[in-house]
Design a protein around this motif. Structure first.
Motif: not given
Ligand code: HEM
Length: 89
Positions: A77-82, A22-26, A1-10
């Motif tokens: 998008l990483a769960a913590a950022d969602i 980021v669009i709709e948590d992806k 499955m696809s990886r989790e990416i933090s907003l800091a990384e984005v």
């Protein structure tokens, strides 16, 4: 499955030649897509490295656009950022 990416990384990918959005948590890498974007490069550059969900939805993109975007999906998008939904990335 696809990886989790933090907003800091984005946020690190906030340039025309390194353009994640980021669009709709992806998370999408639109670096290569920007030249093909019917809405122009500038609109994508304006949301580079942040959450562009509002801008994407405001345009009322077509189902075709939704199909195209799948090709550029790189992760969720990483769960913590969602949880910080209202925040402007
Ligand atoms: C993966 C993400 C995206 C894809 C695949 C995509 C694709 C498209 C496509 C196919 C169109 C033609 C109209 C349609 O079919 O809806 C379009 C138009 C447009 N897009 Fe995007 N788009 C994306 C993200 C964005 C974002 C983030 C913005 C704003 C920041 C944006 C702004 C626009 C604008 C302003 C138009 C022109 C609308 C018009 O001519 O009336 N797009 N896009």
């Amino acid at each position: 499955m696809s990886r989790e990416i933090s907003l800091a990384e984005v946020k690190k990918h906030n340039k025309a030649n390194d353009l994640w959005v980021v669009i709709e948590d992806k998370v999408y890498d639109l670096t290569k897509f920007k030249q093909e974007h019917p809405g122009g490069e500038d609109s994508l550059i304006s949301v580079a490295g942040r959450n562009g969900t509002r801008e994407f939805l405001d345009v009322g993109h077509s189902q075709e656009a939704r199909e195209i975007m799948k090709k550029f999906l790189i992760g969720n998008l990483a769960a913590a950022d969602i949880k910080k939904k209202g925040a402007v990335g």
